[in-house]
Design an enzyme around this catalytic site. Structure first.
Site, PDB file in Angstrom:
ATOM      1  N   GLU A  38     -10.051   2.283  -5.202  1.00 22.42           N
ATOM      2  CA  GLU A  38      -9.796   3.681  -4.839  1.00 22.42           C
ATOM      3  C   GLU A  38      -8.666   4.340  -5.650  1.00 22.42           C
ATOM      4  O   GLU A  38      -7.803   4.992  -5.088  1.00 22.42           O
ATOM      5  CB  GLU A  38      -9.460   3.759  -3.343  1.00 22.42           C
ATOM      6  CG  GLU A  38     -10.584   3.263  -2.458  1.00 22.42           C
ATOM      7  CD  GLU A  38     -10.259   3.342  -0.981  1.00 22.42           C
ATOM      8  OE1 GLU A  38     -11.165   3.688  -0.213  1.00 22.42           O
ATOM      9  OE2 GLU A  38      -9.120   3.048  -0.582  1.00 22.42           O
ATOM     10  N   HIS A  55      -3.049   3.081  -4.545  1.00 24.80           N
ATOM     11  CA  HIS A  55      -2.410   2.621  -3.295  1.00 24.80           C
ATOM     12  C   HIS A  55      -0.961   2.171  -3.518  1.00 24.80           C
ATOM     13  O   HIS A  55      -0.496   1.239  -2.851  1.00 24.80           O
ATOM     14  CB  HIS A  55      -3.225   1.471  -2.678  1.00 24.80           C
ATOM     15  CG  HIS A  55      -4.531   1.905  -2.092  1.00 24.80           C
ATOM     16  ND1 HIS A  55      -4.651   2.402  -0.818  1.00 24.80           N
ATOM     17  CD2 HIS A  55      -5.788   1.921  -2.616  1.00 24.80           C
ATOM     18  CE1 HIS A  55      -5.925   2.701  -0.569  1.00 24.80           C
ATOM     19  NE2 HIS A  55      -6.630   2.426  -1.650  1.00 24.80           N
ATOM     20  N   ASP A  79       0.868  -1.179   0.000  1.00 17.26           N
ATOM     21  CA  ASP A  79       0.000   0.000   0.000  1.00 17.26           C
ATOM     22  C   ASP A  79       0.901   1.223   0.000  1.00 17.26           C
ATOM     23  O   ASP A  79       2.129   1.109  -0.117  1.00 17.26           O
ATOM     24  CB  ASP A  79      -0.958  -0.023   1.215  1.00 17.26           C
ATOM     25  CG  ASP A  79      -2.301   0.598   0.867  1.00 17.26           C
ATOM     26  OD1 ASP A  79      -2.304   1.751   0.412  1.00 17.26           O
ATOM     27  OD2 ASP A  79      -3.343  -0.075   1.012  1.00 17.26           O
TER      28      ASP A  79
HETATM   29  C1  ACM Z   1     -11.023  -0.944   0.460  1.00 19.60           C
HETATM   30  O1  ACM Z   1     -11.509  -0.892   1.597  1.00 19.60           O
HETATM   31  N1  ACM Z   1     -10.491   0.130  -0.076  1.00 19.60           N
HETATM   32  C2  ACM Z   1     -10.993  -2.168  -0.293  1.00 19.60           C
END
Ligand code: ACM
Length: 633
Positions: free
Chosen positions: A352, A274, A200
């Site tokens: 995201e 991420h 991440d």
């Molecule tokens: C997530 O909670 N962004 C998968």
């Protein structure tokens, strides 16, 4: 007449007590209580009807567990004198499937656990351990205590084959030993899948030999303590001494450790969003030049989270879908990931992704023209399909968060539904395999009670809501819903004690949602079991949240324009006591029975719950101004 029925009554009472004593989580398919107890005596012998190595290994795991609790036991091959018999069926019992078992505790005789496969024996043992007193969890806890196991016949098998927990080891790093401890805890409740969120913005946690900077640079950041997400931007002079990663040997050891406990490990490499840790290591992977801007995130703000629509990056934390070097990079990463993790799936994240930098990138515009992509959803979809091809070439199947549906998805990809259940429903209707892990039921990083009492996170999820999780929605093909999963994100989880606090008891609720028959789940029966298991966690030295003992609050104005506060206990049997005069309430204070008018000049409300004359919950103190923001749920 009465006398004649007394023995009957006594029997009924006894049977009732016996039922009440059993507190097995997750609830088995069938429990038939029998009369009496089996007392194993000083020397327990464990035997199996097969020399198969994995069954012998299970017998040794049980023996070691008993030895830790101070009970002498041996693993022998003589089934006739055995106290605990592990029986592998030669002809499969169709009801039990691959993971089911039958457990019989017979007074004066002994215990048998039978199953079609070794996994079933393993789960039978987890149930057997829950029939033993909680001291089985303590070093030498049963050494000087006669053990007595209630007579019972249990038949059990899981509702779903995918019973997952996701552990985010990126935001905060957890050692190899802490991951093993996590596995030890999850298997007690018959979870069989550990999803490791390995990468991440805050850290790359997996050694990739062909890309050494991922861990020499990407695994380390400036240490920050406080409320993650609000931290100051790290100074170049601050040492990057927080972090860590798993070597490939560590991973092999973890995979083996998990396998011996019937757990598959699903690795997640979260791309294209991420990805700041990867970009800090190899800045050329970004669409946006400026290597000097990239650093592994320490918890400072890097993104806007609009209420609707896409995220807006303050920094470009995405891999560039228009850059061939990105696919060469991913090929190298996934070659090594595929070699390390035997599980059939690899998780590619996909969630995201901020696209505001993509909008400005000429190479993306060119890609869109060449590939006839009409929008950025299709750009992401192009990226996902390329990743899917790479994974296929390594013999693996792709799974990703539900955003991977946007812009079109290859038919053989599986979807993990996290933005509620709707992505999963849509995916199943389109023929994809689905894992349900909706934030609405299964996000164990969310607060378990009122925010005044819990370490702050942006949302709440109480135990009773978690318990309502049903991975199988109506109207979809059940074959496509492989199961469910709870996710433990660790932005706000700095250490293993708090990790345990967030995991339990909600991990019990999810375990029942993914293992037990739907009709066997019942909140009123579940709560006393939770409390029994609190004692087991106490005995094991594992932390849990006591939030079920704290009430929830809501406030609204009445027709007289006065503020009313409504309190609700999460579980039965509690009395709620309160004050508005700043003093500390106890059981002699007024007891809450109906919505209360908040006194006009009160500044603070304090509440506490009691049960049977003993304090049950924590004293919660809420400023009245804050109380007025509590909406009815
Ligand atoms: C997530 O909670 N962004 C998968």
């Amino acid at each position: 007449m009465i006398l004649k029925f007394l023995p009957c009554l006594a029997f009924l009472l006894f049977a009732q007590t016996a039922v009440a004593q059993l507190a097995i989580i997750p609830e088995p398919v069938s429990i038939v209580n029998k009369t009496g107890h089996f007392k194993p005596g000083k020397q327990i012998s464990i035997s199996a009807n097969t020399e198969r190595a994995e069954v012998q290994h299970i017998a040794r795991l049980l023996s070691n567990k008993l030895a830790h609790a101070g009970l002498n036991s041996s693993v022998s091959s003589n089934a006739h004198t055995a106290t605990i018999n592990l029986i592998l069926h030669s002809a499969p019992d169709k009801n039990l499937g691959k993971e089911g078992y039958q457990l019989k505790v017979i007074p004066l005789q002994g215990i048998s656990i039978s199953a079609n496969e070794a996994a079933g024996l393993f789960y039978g043992i987890q149930t057997l351990l829950q029939l033993l007193p909680e001291q089985v969890e303590t070093k030498d806890g049963l050494k000087n205590q006669p053990v007595s196991i209630p007579a019972v016949e249990i038949t059990d098998y899981p509702r779903f084959s995918w019973r997952g927990l996701m552990f985010d080891v990126s935001r905060h790093f957890f050692t190899k030993q802490e991951v093993k401890d996590f596995i030890d805890q999850m298997v007690k409740y018959k979870y069989n899948l550990l999803h490791l969120h390995l990468t991440d913005d805050e850290g790359w946690r997996l050694e990739i030999k062909s890309l050494p900077k991922l861990t020499s640079v990407g695994a380390w950041r400036v240490n920050k303590t406080g409320s993650f997400g609000t931290f100051s931007v790290p100074d170049e002079k601050e040492p990057k001494d927080y972090g860590g990663f798993y070597t490939q040997d560590d991973i092999r050891e973890l995979v083996q450790y998990a396998k011996e406990r019937y757990v598959n490990i699903l690795p997640e490499i979260d791309v294209p969003g991420h990805s700041l840790a990867a970009i800090a290591s190899y800045p050329e992977l970004s669409c946006t030049p400026g290597a000097e801007n990239y650093r592994v995130r320490s918890g400072e703000k890097i993104m806007e989270w609009p209420p609707k629509g896409h995220f807006y990056g303050l920094l470009d934390n995405t891999l560039c879908p228009a850059n061939e070097k990105v696919y060469e990079f991913l090929d190298k990463v996934f070659t090594e990931v595929a070699q390390l993790f035997p599980f059939e799936y690899i998780h590619m994240g996909g969630d995201e992704t901020a696209r505001n930098f993509w909008e400005k990138t000429p190479a993306i515009k060119e890609l869109m023209k060449n590939e006839q992509l009409s929008n950025l959803d299709e750009v992401q979809s192009y990226f996902v399909k390329r990743v899917g091809k790479i994974l296929k070439s390594k013999g693996k199947k792709l799974i990703g968060w539900d955003e991977i549906l946007e812009g079109g998805l290859a038919p053989d990809a599986a979807v993990m539904s996290w933005r509620g259940m709707k992505g999963g429903i849509e995916a199943a209707k389109a023929g994809h395999e689905v894992i349900m892990s909706p934030s609405t039921f299964a996000y164990l990083d969310y607060m378990q009670g009122d925010k005044i009492a819990e370490p702050p996170v942006y949302a709440s999820l109480r135990l009773n809501k978690t318990y309502q999780f049903d991975p199988l929605p109506e109207g979809v093909d059940p074959k496509l819903i492989k199961g469910g999963q709870a996710n433990v994100w660790t932005e706000q989880i700095y250490n293993t004690r708090h990790l345990q606090y967030m995991l339990w008891p909600r991990g019990f609720a999810i375990a029942e949602s993914v293992w037990s028959p739907k009709e066997k789940k019942e909140w009123k029966l579940f709560v006393p079991k939770v409390e029994t298991h609190f004692k087991r966690l106490d005995a094991a030295g594992i932390k849990y949240a006591p939030s079920i003992y704290d009430p929830s609050f809501s406030a609204a104005k009445n027709t007289n324009n006065e503020w009313l506060v409504t309190l609700a206990a999460e579980i039965d049997g509690l009395t709620i006591h309160y004050s508005f005069d700043n003093s500390f309430p106890d059981q002699y204070y007024p007891q809450y029975s109906a919505p209360l008018v908040i006194p006009k000049d009160a500044k603070l409300m304090r509440v506490v719950t009691y049960r049977n004359g003993k304090q049950a919950g924590r004293i919660l103190s809420i400023p009245v101004e804050d109380l007025k923001t509590r909406k009815a749920i």
